[in-house]
Design a protein around this motif. Structure first.
Motif, mmCIF file in Angstrom:
data_model
loop_
_atom_site.group_PDB
_atom_site.id
_atom_site.type_symbol
_atom_site.label_atom_id
_atom_site.label_comp_id
_atom_site.label_asym_id
_atom_site.label_seq_id
_atom_site.Cartn_x
_atom_site.Cartn_y
_atom_site.Cartn_z
ATOM 1 N N PHE A 6 0.817 -1.201 0.000
ATOM 2 C CA PHE A 6 0.000 0.000 0.000
ATOM 3 C C PHE A 6 0.851 1.251 0.000
ATOM 4 N N ALA A 7 1.925 1.202 0.817
ATOM 5 C CA ALA A 7 2.816 2.354 0.862
ATOM 6 C C ALA A 7 3.408 2.596 -0.518
ATOM 7 N N LEU A 8 3.825 1.504 -1.152
ATOM 8 C CA LEU A 8 4.401 1.629 -2.478
ATOM 9 C C LEU A 8 3.416 2.244 -3.448
ATOM 10 N N TRP A 9 2.212 1.778 -3.360
ATOM 11 C CA TRP A 9 1.206 2.192 -4.322
ATOM 12 C C TRP A 9 0.922 3.677 -4.200
ATOM 13 N N ILE A 10 0.641 4.102 -2.981
ATOM 14 C CA ILE A 10 0.262 5.502 -2.806
ATOM 15 C C ILE A 10 1.453 6.419 -3.004
ATOM 16 N N GLY A 11 2.574 6.066 -2.336
ATOM 17 C CA GLY A 11 3.757 6.902 -2.497
ATOM 18 C C GLY A 11 4.199 6.963 -3.949
ATOM 19 N N GLY A 12 4.227 5.790 -4.572
ATOM 20 C CA GLY A 12 4.669 5.721 -5.956
ATOM 21 C C GLY A 12 3.783 6.535 -6.875
ATOM 22 N N ALA A 13 2.473 6.403 -6.678
ATOM 23 C CA ALA A 13 1.553 7.119 -7.552
ATOM 24 C C ALA A 13 1.745 8.626 -7.409
ATOM 25 N N LEU A 14 1.880 9.093 -6.166
ATOM 26 C CA LEU A 14 2.022 10.534 -5.976
ATOM 27 C C LEU A 14 3.324 11.046 -6.575
ATOM 28 N N LEU A 15 4.402 10.271 -6.397
ATOM 29 C CA LEU A 15 5.681 10.722 -6.935
ATOM 30 C C LEU A 15 5.711 10.630 -8.458
ATOM 31 N N LEU A 16 5.314 9.474 -8.955
ATOM 32 C CA LEU A 16 5.368 9.298 -10.408
ATOM 33 C C LEU A 16 4.351 10.195 -11.107
ATOM 34 N N GLY A 17 3.328 10.622 -10.356
ATOM 35 C CA GLY A 17 2.326 11.500 -10.947
ATOM 36 C C GLY A 17 2.936 12.788 -11.450
ATOM 37 N N ARG A 18 3.997 13.219 -10.758
ATOM 38 C CA ARG A 18 4.611 14.467 -11.200
ATOM 39 C C ARG A 18 5.257 14.298 -12.565
ATOM 40 N N VAL B 42 -2.127 11.322 -11.536
ATOM 41 C CA VAL B 42 -2.132 10.385 -10.413
ATOM 42 C C VAL B 42 -3.233 9.347 -10.580
ATOM 43 N N ILE B 43 -4.386 9.813 -10.981
ATOM 44 C CA ILE B 43 -5.491 8.858 -11.147
ATOM 45 C C ILE B 43 -5.179 7.830 -12.230
ATOM 46 N N MET B 44 -4.633 8.297 -13.348
ATOM 47 C CA MET B 44 -4.285 7.335 -14.393
ATOM 48 C C MET B 44 -3.273 6.331 -13.878
ATOM 49 N N LEU B 45 -2.320 6.808 -13.101
ATOM 50 C CA LEU B 45 -1.313 5.922 -12.525
ATOM 51 C C LEU B 45 -1.952 4.886 -11.612
ATOM 52 N N VAL C 5 -0.952 8.852 -21.704
ATOM 53 C CA VAL C 5 -0.025 7.806 -22.152
ATOM 54 C C VAL C 5 1.155 7.647 -21.208
ATOM 55 N N VAL C 6 1.770 8.775 -20.856
ATOM 56 C CA VAL C 6 2.927 8.680 -19.959
ATOM 57 C C VAL C 6 2.521 8.083 -18.620
ATOM 58 N N SER C 7 1.386 8.555 -18.096
ATOM 59 C CA SER C 7 0.941 8.025 -16.800
ATOM 60 C C SER C 7 0.614 6.551 -16.889
ATOM 61 N N MET C 8 -0.005 6.139 -18.000
ATOM 62 C CA MET C 8 -0.345 4.720 -18.132
ATOM 63 C C MET C 8 0.917 3.863 -18.159
ATOM 64 N N ALA C 9 1.913 4.310 -18.939
ATOM 65 C CA ALA C 9 3.149 3.533 -19.002
ATOM 66 C C ALA C 9 3.770 3.413 -17.614
ATOM 67 N N LEU C 10 3.830 4.553 -16.918
ATOM 68 C CA LEU C 10 4.375 4.518 -15.561
ATOM 69 C C LEU C 10 3.518 3.644 -14.661
ATOM 70 N N GLY C 11 2.213 3.681 -14.905
ATOM 71 C CA GLY C 11 1.286 2.878 -14.111
ATOM 72 C C GLY C 11 1.569 1.395 -14.254
ATOM 73 N N VAL C 12 1.886 0.972 -15.477
ATOM 74 C CA VAL C 12 2.188 -0.447 -15.669
ATOM 75 C C VAL C 12 3.443 -0.824 -14.883
#
Lengths: 324, 1208
Positions: free
Chosen positions: B584-596, B636-639, B1125-1132
């Motif tokens: 969970f930590a990974l998911w939320i932290g990762g999404a917020l960081l990668l969202g930028r 972030v949401i896409m991620l 697109v960028v968010s989706m790729a990062l999301g994967v």
């Protein structure tokens, strides 16, 4: 009827801006003393601060400096809630564009101000219907704003303004978007309110007829009232019947045409000064070359021909002075 | 004013009202305010779309999870209730005692009790008198009394027309294995007429095999003196419907005592004395009935609640005389079997059902019945199942709730996103309201009310949809694979749960709405005074911390997957924390960081595509739309969405693969067959060919076993042999054998290598045992004989052989002799643990004590004459004065350890035969096997070479033989650790060895190897799958030569249903997947609406000055699509990391489940990445987003340019 309904003193407002020119001063030490039952027109070029003036006088905005009193209550001292209540009881606004709530139909729009004051829906709607009927909108009470013509929208807006039985109406170009016939009807209504019910009016306008309806007109330039005109103000030629205003701080603004005739900006010594009389002697005056009124309107190319109009009758922009 | 009379006085206005009056007014105004809110919500529905979506999704998810729990319990219920027709066993209030009241052994009276029960209790819908298992008179499985009560045990059946009946053994060891130790014999149940009609007939008759008789009516049953057989018995006896049975004998209990008390002796017991594994000893009498006819054969039920014996023979009470019935009832073999109207059973929760049943039982026991005043004891069968279920269900539900957290979180994120955006779009409206007299509070109220209306509608739709979706979710057997029709579940939620879903979703929506609305409105009102808004800086350090913590879990799993033993931490507790919270930590932290990074999508795309014709002309226009905040949020949401999609796909797919491998490991290949008798390969193949389609070529192999030990000493280890013929048959996976390459490992066996399980490695002091520190560590590698860690070990096989000095025997080997002799024994005390017990003076003559542990026990003066002590541990026992005349002892431990320190003072060993080292025992005045006295000869001649009289018929005349242990040894090299062997129960594999065929032959000899036979065979059938395979398997099982079959297809269905690791996860993962995709599309749609709205004027101007619609579309869409697109790729990428980190989570829960008996698997959960699926799904989501955007943009472009340009 000598009660002051609206009083503003030393009203300043500055808009912060990151633009090159720095902050914009919209109001520069403005004064006004309006008695109950008066109808005042505000005339002046665009950019002179009319919207800001409306908002400050109506309590929608707190000015950067200065005080505003509405019906004897100083608004700078009031809390948000008290301000709202004061406004609810005292003042209504009418804008150039109807500004109706897009998701409510006409009668709901008109009833809304009463609802905000806690009046029951039933009663509010009853009066709304009556008001709309009075304004000739009986057949459109359930129409949505998007379905109404400009004139109809304005009528609804006016009904909405009137339903709270305001003591003061602040109007910004209320007939600007209306055809002449409707405009006249609206003005007739205003007249009735003014004369029969003693409602005070402060109307910003470019229109002759509206200005004519007012008791007096104030000329607004660069954030100050610089001059007052009487009942028979000629909007197109403000040089006539003008009385310059010197406010309590002693500030006076010379409208451009007077400045030209005086010779230009510079230093002047005071010649004679008596009660109600002052003469100025220019010492070092930067003549403005020979500045004459421009012959064409730079915005719309209207030809002024020989007139001395200050405002372009076609598009309303002020007529600049140019070197001869 | 102006001609209209506005007649309002002070009391009409809020400002003049008291608090109470204000409240009253508010309440009265509610209907009209609701109306306005509803109208506003409806007219502004595009604006509210994200809010509606967010609430809808979270309502859908929360309701599904709750209803899922209910559905699960219903499902479990259905499944487990299937295995037992009776819902309760109603017994005598107390064990019958002569002359006591409260019971009767009169059949008529007890039938009357049945009728009264049906009358008084509407909950029962059928009742019958039964003679069968004794009364338990207590509650709960864990009570001692539960195992004491005995069924009526079958003894024999004879039929002159069918000699096979004499070969039928009624032993039923599976009954013992699948429940507490009650009885290991097949039971017989005498049913009264009530069982042959109504609900009971329906349930009991369900399993009758079509074509093999039927469940008859009461009259027919009585007329025919019918009996109904389970198919296993029928096939052993080659019986069919219509067969006449001359006589049937069964045993009933007349007395019992504990094994240690030993008060049952020949003196006080006229019948047979039988000890049982439940540490009791019983005196049983036999009873015979005659002239029966087989009227039906049934398919055995699955093993379930052990309250009643499994799969008995059924017959009617009418075949017994009244006196016989009376006797059985006196000995407490009577009960009333009832069925409960299951429709009345509360299904809302297992706790409710339990309570209801308990109440029912209490009420039944509270009164007495008939004029005789019969007292009853209610033994519930249904709720025992429920107790067990409760725990299991609770665990599953917790697990499911936890894995649904990400999706709930996502829904709320969408909700908040939508809220913020919709508020922005109402800026103008808010200022108009302010102008006409609204204050902050009123505005807030209006916004919230509208929000509430929208949210309620959304909640309702989500709720209804969820209830419809749950059966679908439950029917998921793999990731996005569903199989319906297996069961019938209708989950409904109780009021409490429904309210909870409403409060949770609506509550959250209103809660967030309130804070956002308040902030927004305050901002609006402050306008003009404070131009700068306090934007709270996002707490970056928090995001980084969460992200890094999450990465710990990822790294841990990664390490473990690649051969490391412990990963990062070996402390179980810390690992648990990381495993549970890490993802969970990974998911939320990762999404917020990668969202930028995602938010910078347009810039990134510009760098890549800027020069291409795609973007050249609109480049200038790409300056970024929406506030930075809304762009960030979208990214972030896409991620979040794509990472869930990836996670669901990976874990779901992995689960599917794990299931398949589990079945491979359990069955071994396509089919596993147990034969009644030993068979060789060609026999197996020919049997299969009889039933299979022509053209199908079966390949069969078997797994020989033997016991090997290290030459240097130590315990013997069970060893499996890898025959060469197994090559094309067994289904291996890389995990099973050392190293990465199966074929390399298989070759290694054939060249003389052997592998060991972890415990076996420890016994042999070889590396890989996970104990003994780092020097002994061996990861998954295949050792060569030259490797440092490998060792050459000489393994020894001890064969027990006859050494004839004269004569001979028909028995092929000592083991066959043992089997033949054991059948001559009177009593079966084999396999018991009676160490350190007091058994002196007991008569244990002609008793089979094989494999029993008697070490340290007091056996003074015991009679063991002619008994069989094959592998019996007598070490340290006191046999002073014991009679061991003509006893057979076989101690096949090389060191004679079972005879160590046995005290044989004064004992009689005359004629003792077998294999025993008497020098280890204490001899004093002992009569030696050769008749001499130990004081004189010290029994130096050892055991007698002449078979004792009882065994003599098994040998030829004048046989003189000694038993010997011959050692065969061979040297092999150690190749590494194995984890499982396909087809062999994985729980025993850890303490085993595996060797190749070559080495096996060198030990047992080519003769034995070539003539090898076995009862268990593993078969591969190419081209036969699914239903075909299942039907082939059942046809084979019906054949009398076949005892049991296990096929890949049915096992797979079982494993899928039971989740392999955790029940029902595939369904929830599929749901997560669908919900996440919907969230992605909705969010993009909403974002675009905002953008178009805000930039309406700009776009209109662009059009007015000549930009083509195409260019505008490219401009607007490209920007938003590049973010997507960028968010989706990062999301994967994030999703893959998530899947890795979640593995730890699954492991922990899997461990907990195993404790509670969930189906465990030896297969490691190695992640498999279904890249095709992930790519396809991402493309699908992307396509949906593009379509939504195109549609919206076109619509926006068609709007009235003029009115837009005129502006405010």
């Amino acid at each position: 009827m000598d009660e002051t309904i609206l009083y503003a003193d030393g009203l300043y407002h500055v808009y912060e801006s990151k633009a090159e020119d720095g902050n914009v001063v919209a109001l520069r030490g403005l004064h006004i003393d309006m008695k109950a039952g008066e109808a005042i027109a505000v005339v002046g070029p665009s950019g002179s601060g009319k919207s800001t003036l409306m908002k400050c006088l109506g309590g929608l905005m707190k000015p950067s400096a200065g005080s505003v009193s509405l019906a004897g209550k100083n608004m700078t001292r009031l809390t948000g809630q008290e301000l709202v209540q004061l406004r609810q009881k005292t003042v209504s606004f009418i804008f150039q564009e109807g500004n109706l709530l897009p998701d409510l139909n006409a009668r709901d729009n008109v009833a809304q101000p009463l609802r905000h004051q806690g009046v029951s829906s039933k009663k509010a709607l009853k009066y709304a219907d009556a008001m709309l009927e009075k304004l000739g909108m009986a057949h459109r009470i359930r129409a949505m704003p998007a379905m109404l013509s400009g004139g109809e929208q304005q009528r609804v807006a006016i009904a909405r303004a009137l339903i709270t039985q305001p003591r003061l109406i602040l109007a910004d170009e209320p007939t600007g978007a209306l055809d002449p016939v409707t405009s006249r009807e609206v003005l007739a209504l205003f007249k009735e309110l003014h004369e029969n019910d003693g409602v005070s009016f402060l109307i910003v306008t470019h229109s002759k007829e509206v200005a004519a309806f007012a008791d007096r007109s104030l000329e607004l330039r660069d954030g100050r009232f610089v001059a007052e005109h009487g009942e028979s103000i000629d909007v197109e030629n403000l040089t006539k019947d003008r009385e310059l205003i010197i406010d309590e701080t002693g500030t006076v603004t010379l409208p451009p045409d007077l400045l030209v005739r005086l010779g230009g900006a510079g230093r002047y010594t005071v010649g004679n000064i008596n009660s109600g009389y002052i003469s100025l002697q220019g010492e070092s005056v930067e003549t403005m070359g020979k500045m004459v009124l421009s012959s064409t309107c730079p915005a719309c190319k209207h030809d002024y021909k020989d007139s001395d109009e200050q405002l372009c009758p076609s598009c309303g922009s002020s007529r600049p002075m140019v070197e001869a | 004013m102006t001609g209209i009379d506005i007649d309002l006085d002070d009391s009409d206005f809020d400002i003049n009202r008291s608090k109470l009056a204000k409240l009253q007014n508010k309440v009265m105004e509610l209907p009209s305010r609701l109306r306005l809110a509803a109208q506003g919500a409806w007219r502004g529905k595009e604006r509210g779309l994200a809010v509606i979506t967010g609430v809808f999704l979270s309502s859908l998810v929360i309701t599904t999870v709750l209803a899922y729990g209910v559905g699960l319990s219903q499902l479990f219920f259905e499944e487990s209730l299937k295995s037992e027709p009776f819902d309760a066993k109603i017994e005598y209030g107390r064990t019958p005692v002569e002359n006591a009241s409260g019971w009767s052994n009169n059949t008529t009276v007890m039938r009357e009790v049945c009728n009264e029960l049906l009358e008084d209790f509407s909950e029962f819908n059928d009742c019958t008198l039964v003679l069968g298992r004794q009364g338990i008179h207590s509650g709960g499985f864990f009570n001692r009394e539960f195992v004491v009560a005995q069924p009526l045990e079958m003894r024999e059946i004879s039929a002159t027309s069918n000699p096979y009946w004499s070969n039928v053994t009624f032993t039923y060891p599976e009954a013992d294995a699948n429940g507490p130790p009650i009885s290991d014999m097949r039971a017989i149940r005498f049913l009264d007429n009530g069982a042959f009609d109504g609900e009971l007939a329906k349930r009991l008759g369900e399993n009758i095999i079509p074509g093999l008789g039927e469940w008859p009516s009461a009259e027919n049953m009585t007329r025919d003196r019918g009996i109904i057989l389970p198919s296993t018995i029928a096939s052993q006896a080659k019986a069919s419907v219509g067969d006449k049975l001359d006589s049937l004998t069964f045993a009933y209990v007349v007395d019992e005592s504990t094994l240690v008390e030993g008060s049952i002796t020949d003196e006080n017991c006229d019948g047979e004395i039988t000890p049982e594994n439940n540490e009791m000893i019983y005196c049983r009498m036999w009873m015979t009935v005659e002239d029966l006819t087989v009227v039906g054969i049934y398919e055995p039920w699955d093993f379930g609640n052990p309250t009643l014996p499994f799969n008995p023979l059924f017959t009617t009470l009418e075949v017994l005389e009244e006196s016989q019935r009376g006797t059985l009832m006196f000995y407490d073999h009577m009960y009333l079997g009832v069925t409960i109207d299951r429709g009345q059973l509360p299904t809302s929760s297992t706790a409710d059902a339990e309570e209801w049943l308990e109440d029912l039982g209490t009420r039944v026991q509270a009164q007495n019945y008939t004029d005789e005043g019969i007292d009853l004891y209610y033994t519930d069968i249904v709720s025992g199942t429920i107790t067990f279920l409760n725990i299991f269900l609770g665990l599953i539900q917790i697990f499911d709730y936890i894995i649904m957290i990400p999706i709930v979180f996502l829904s709320i994120a969408v909700l908040i996103y939508g809220l913020v955006l919709s508020l922005e779009q109402r800026r103008r409206e808010v200022s108009i309201h302010r102008v006409i007299g609204a204050d902050g509070k009123t505005l807030q109220g209006m916004v919230l009310l509208e929000l509430f209306v929208m949210a309620s509608a959304a909640w309702l739709i989500g709720y209804i949809l969820a209830l419809l979706a749950v059966p679908v979710v439950l029917s998921a057997v793999g990731f996005m694979e569903f199989r319906t029709g297996d069961f019938d579940v209708n989950p409904t939620l109780g009021i409490g749960s429904t309210l909870f879903t409403a409060i949770a979703t609506l509550g959250l929506a209103v809660l967030f709405g309130r804070s956002r609305a308040r902030d927004f409105i305050e901002l609006e009102i402050e306008e003009g005074v404070k131009k700068t808004s306090k934007k709270s800086e996002p707490k970056r350090w928090l995001h980084w911390t969460a992200f890094l913590f999450g990465m710990l879990a990822v790294i841990d799993t990664w390490l473990e997957m690649n051969g490391s033993e412990d990963g990062i931490v070996s402390n179980f507790f810390i690992e648990g924390l990381i495993g549970i919270f890490g993802p969970f930590a990974l998911w939320i932290g990762g999404a917020l960081l990668l969202g930028r990074i995602g938010a910078k999508g347009p810039q990134i795309m510009q760098v890549i595509f800027g020069r291409t014709p795609l973007l050249k002309d609109v480049k200038r226009g790409l300056k970024g739309s929406g506030s930075a905040e809304s762009v960030n949020r979208l990214a972030v949401i896409m991620l979040l969405t794509l990472s869930i999609v990836t996670l669901a796909a990976v874990q779901g797919y992995t689960g599917t693969i794990v299931d398949e491998k589990t079945v491979d490991a359990t069955v071994g290949s396509d089919l596993q067959i147990q034969m009644e008798a030993n068979a060789n390969e060609s026999e197996i193949i020919s049997i299969i060919k009889e039933y299979a389609d022509t053209g199908v070529t079966p390949l069969a192999t078997s797994v020989p076993q033997l016991a090997l030990s290290d030459e240097l000493g130590g315990e013997s280890l069970q060893t499996y042999v890898l025959l060469e013929s197994s090559d094309g048959v067994l289904k291996w996976s890389e995990q099973a054998l050392p190293g990465e390459d199966i074929s390399e490992a298989l070759d290694a066996y054939q060249s003389g290598g052997f592998s060991a399980g972890v415990d076996a490695a420890y016994s042999l002091d070889l590396p890989g045992s996970e104990r003994g520190g780092d020097e002994n560590r061996l990861d998954d590698e295949l050792l060569e004989s030259s490797d440092e860690k490998s060792r050459d070990v000489t393994l020894v096989w001890e064969k027990l052989e006859f050494n004839f000095s004269s004569g001979g025997t028909d028995q092929p080997d000592p083991f066959a002799l043992y089997v033949a002799y054991s059948e001559l024994m009177d009593g079966d005390w084999s396999g018991l643990n009676i160490q350190n017990q007091d058994l002196n003076e007991r008569n244990l003559g002609r008793v089979d004590l094989s494999d029993t542990n008697l070490s340290g026990s007091d056996l003074t003066n015991v009679n063991l004459s002619e008994s069989l002590l094959f592998g019996t541990d007598l070490s340290g026992a006191d046999l002073t004065g014991a009679n061991l005349e003509n006893t057979i002892i076989v101690d096949f431990n090389d060191d004679g350890i079972f005879m160590e320190n046995v005290d044989l003072t004064n004992a009689n060993l005359n004629g003792l035969f077998g294999l025993a080292d008497l020098s280890k025992a204490v001899l004093s005045n002992t009569t030696c096997p050769d008749g001499s006295n130990s004081d004189d000869t010290s029994c130096v001649n050892g055991v007698s070479p002449t078979p004792p009289p009882l065994a003599a018929p098994l040998f030829l005349a004048d046989t003189s033989v000694t038993l010997e242990i011959t050692k065969y040894s061979t040297e092999m090299y150690y190749m590494g650790v194995h984890e499982y062997f396909p087809g062999i129960d994985s729980s025993v594999v850890e303490s085993t060895l595996i060797i190749g065929e070559g080495k096996w032959r060198s030990l047992v000899g080519n003769d034995a190897a070539d003539n090898y036979t076995s009862t268990t065979w593993i078969v591969r059938l190419d081209g036969v799958e699914g239903d075909d395979l299942e039907s082939l398997a059942s046809q084979l099982e019906a054949d009398s030569r076949v005892s049991e079959t296990m096929d890949w297809s049915s096992k797979h269905k079982e494993v899928e249903r039971n989740g392999g690791l955790i029940f029902g996860t595939p369904g929830l993962l599929s749901l997560q997947f669908v919900v996440a995709s919907v969230a992605a599309v909705a969010s993009s749609f909403v974002f675009l609406s905002l953008v178009l709205n805000q930039r309406q004027k700009e776009l209109a101007v662009l059009q007015a000055i000549g930009a083509s619609p195409n260019q505008i579309i490219r401009l607007v869409l490209f920007e938003i699509l590049s973010i997507v697109v960028v968010s989706m790729a990062l999301g994967v990428v994030l999703g893959v990391a998530l899947a890795l980190s979640f593995n730890g989570f699954f492991d922990i829960f899997g461990f907990i489940f195993q404790i509670f008996g969930g189906s465990s698997t030896v297969i490691e959960r190695t992640l498999v990445y279904p890249w095709t699926q992930i790519v396809l799904v991402s493309l699908a989501v992307f396509a949906a987003v593009v379509v939504a955007l195109l549609v919206t943009t076109r619509k926006a472009l068609k709007s009235d340019l003029a009115s837009v340009l005129k502006g405010e």
